[in-house]
Design a protein around this motif. Structure first.
Motif, PDB file in Angstrom:
ATOM      1  N   ASN A  15     -20.597 -17.873  20.038  1.00  0.00           N
ATOM      2  CA  ASN A  15     -20.383 -19.553  20.971  1.00  0.00           C
ATOM      3  C   ASN A  15     -20.449 -19.123  22.161  1.00  0.00           C
ATOM      4  O   ASN A  15     -18.933 -18.733  22.147  1.00  0.00           O
ATOM      5  CB  ASN A  15     -20.066 -21.115  20.170  1.00  0.00           C
ATOM      6  CG  ASN A  15     -20.371 -21.757  21.468  1.00  0.00           C
ATOM      7  OD1 ASN A  15     -20.490 -21.273  22.082  1.00  0.00           O
ATOM      8  ND2 ASN A  15     -20.035 -23.135  21.308  1.00  0.00           N
ATOM      9  N   SER A  16     -20.609 -18.527  22.644  1.00  0.00           N
ATOM     10  CA  SER A  16     -20.408 -17.931  24.484  1.00  0.00           C
ATOM     11  C   SER A  16     -19.155 -18.838  25.146  1.00  0.00           C
ATOM     12  O   SER A  16     -18.655 -18.081  25.185  1.00  0.00           O
ATOM     13  CB  SER A  16     -21.647 -16.864  25.076  1.00  0.00           C
ATOM     14  OG  SER A  16     -22.219 -18.428  26.106  1.00  0.00           O
ATOM     15  N   ASP A  17     -19.427 -20.072  24.848  1.00  0.00           N
ATOM     16  CA  ASP A  17     -18.719 -20.917  25.507  1.00  0.00           C
ATOM     17  C   ASP A  17     -16.773 -20.590  25.187  1.00  0.00           C
ATOM     18  O   ASP A  17     -16.231 -21.529  25.626  1.00  0.00           O
ATOM     19  CB  ASP A  17     -18.895 -22.697  24.910  1.00  0.00           C
ATOM     20  CG  ASP A  17     -19.933 -22.822  26.152  1.00  0.00           C
ATOM     21  OD1 ASP A  17     -20.553 -22.039  27.046  1.00  0.00           O
ATOM     22  OD2 ASP A  17     -21.200 -23.766  26.100  1.00  0.00           O
ATOM     23  N   GLU A  20     -12.403 -16.676  24.376  1.00  0.00           N
ATOM     24  CA  GLU A  20     -11.248 -16.288  25.783  1.00  0.00           C
ATOM     25  C   GLU A  20     -11.163 -14.753  26.103  1.00  0.00           C
ATOM     26  O   GLU A  20     -10.909 -14.920  27.539  1.00  0.00           O
ATOM     27  CB  GLU A  20     -10.615 -17.029  24.796  1.00  0.00           C
ATOM     28  CG  GLU A  20      -9.413 -16.703  25.675  1.00  0.00           C
ATOM     29  CD  GLU A  20      -7.603 -17.957  24.599  1.00  0.00           C
ATOM     30  OE1 GLU A  20      -7.666 -18.316  25.342  1.00  0.00           O
ATOM     31  OE2 GLU A  20      -8.164 -17.456  23.850  1.00  0.00           O
ATOM     32  N   THR A  21     -11.695 -13.309  24.619  1.00  0.00           N
ATOM     33  CA  THR A  21     -11.656 -12.491  25.885  1.00  0.00           C
ATOM     34  C   THR A  21     -12.211 -11.471  24.982  1.00  0.00           C
ATOM     35  O   THR A  21     -11.969 -11.675  23.906  1.00  0.00           O
ATOM     36  CB  THR A  21      -9.397 -12.184  25.607  1.00  0.00           C
ATOM     37  OG1 THR A  21      -9.435 -12.107  23.708  1.00  0.00           O
ATOM     38  CG2 THR A  21      -8.224 -12.927  26.142  1.00  0.00           C
ATOM     39  N   VAL A  22     -12.522 -10.445  25.846  1.00  0.00           N
ATOM     40  CA  VAL A  22     -12.892  -8.956  24.853  1.00  0.00           C
ATOM     41  C   VAL A  22     -12.193  -8.230  25.114  1.00  0.00           C
ATOM     42  O   VAL A  22     -12.135  -8.227  26.411  1.00  0.00           O
ATOM     43  CB  VAL A  22     -14.167  -9.203  25.665  1.00  0.00           C
ATOM     44  CG1 VAL A  22     -15.039  -8.169  24.260  1.00  0.00           C
ATOM     45  CG2 VAL A  22     -15.447 -10.763  25.382  1.00  0.00           C
ATOM     46  N   GLU A  23     -11.768  -7.899  24.123  1.00  0.00           N
ATOM     47  CA  GLU A  23     -10.531  -6.260  24.701  1.00  0.00           C
ATOM     48  C   GLU A  23     -12.096  -5.029  23.268  1.00  0.00           C
ATOM     49  O   GLU A  23     -11.950  -5.465  22.432  1.00  0.00           O
ATOM     50  CB  GLU A  23      -9.420  -6.209  23.696  1.00  0.00           C
ATOM     51  CG  GLU A  23      -9.324  -7.803  24.205  1.00  0.00           C
ATOM     52  CD  GLU A  23      -7.762  -7.986  23.547  1.00  0.00           C
ATOM     53  OE1 GLU A  23      -6.679  -7.215  23.738  1.00  0.00           O
ATOM     54  OE2 GLU A  23      -7.399  -9.108  22.991  1.00  0.00           O
ATOM     55  N   THR A  33     -11.486 -19.643  21.273  1.00  0.00           N
ATOM     56  CA  THR A  33     -10.274 -20.461  21.639  1.00  0.00           C
ATOM     57  C   THR A  33      -9.866 -20.419  20.685  1.00  0.00           C
ATOM     58  O   THR A  33      -9.376 -21.708  20.735  1.00  0.00           O
ATOM     59  CB  THR A  33     -10.972 -21.490  22.920  1.00  0.00           C
ATOM     60  OG1 THR A  33     -12.118 -21.725  21.910  1.00  0.00           O
ATOM     61  CG2 THR A  33     -11.666 -20.715  24.157  1.00  0.00           C
ATOM     62  N   THR A  34     -10.567 -20.626  19.396  1.00  0.00           N
ATOM     63  CA  THR A  34     -10.274 -21.976  17.964  1.00  0.00           C
ATOM     64  C   THR A  34      -9.429 -20.536  17.497  1.00  0.00           C
ATOM     65  O   THR A  34      -8.658 -20.708  16.710  1.00  0.00           O
ATOM     66  CB  THR A  34     -11.561 -21.758  17.109  1.00  0.00           C
ATOM     67  OG1 THR A  34     -11.902 -20.303  16.696  1.00  0.00           O
ATOM     68  CG2 THR A  34     -12.553 -23.161  17.985  1.00  0.00           C
TER      69      THR A  34
END
Length: 67
Positions: A15-17, A20-23, A33-34
């Motif tokens: 779920n793209s919503d 929170e971050t992509v590293e 966010t979970t």
């Protein structure tokens, strides 16, 4: 949702919503966010493009349905 590939070759829908971050460390790590994290084969830029494309599709299809 976007489809990404884990390092073992399996695909997963995220779920793209909830992103929170992509590293890139150097593997690409998507943190939600979970608190859940996914290590994927796609680059940070590819993940960004997948999210943009998904959001564009939702926006475009949503407008078409309302008319």
């Amino acid at each position: 949702m976007i489809e990404v590939t884990r390092l073992n070759g399996t695909t997963v829908l995220i779920n793209s919503d909830l992103i929170e971050t992509v590293e890139e460390t150097p593997d690409t790590v998507i943190s939600l966010t979970t608190g859940k994290k996914f290590i994927v084969k796609e680059s940070r830029q590819e993940v960004k493009n997948l999210v943009k494309s998904y959001k564009r599709d939702i926006f475009t299809n949503g407008l078409l349905r309302e008319e």
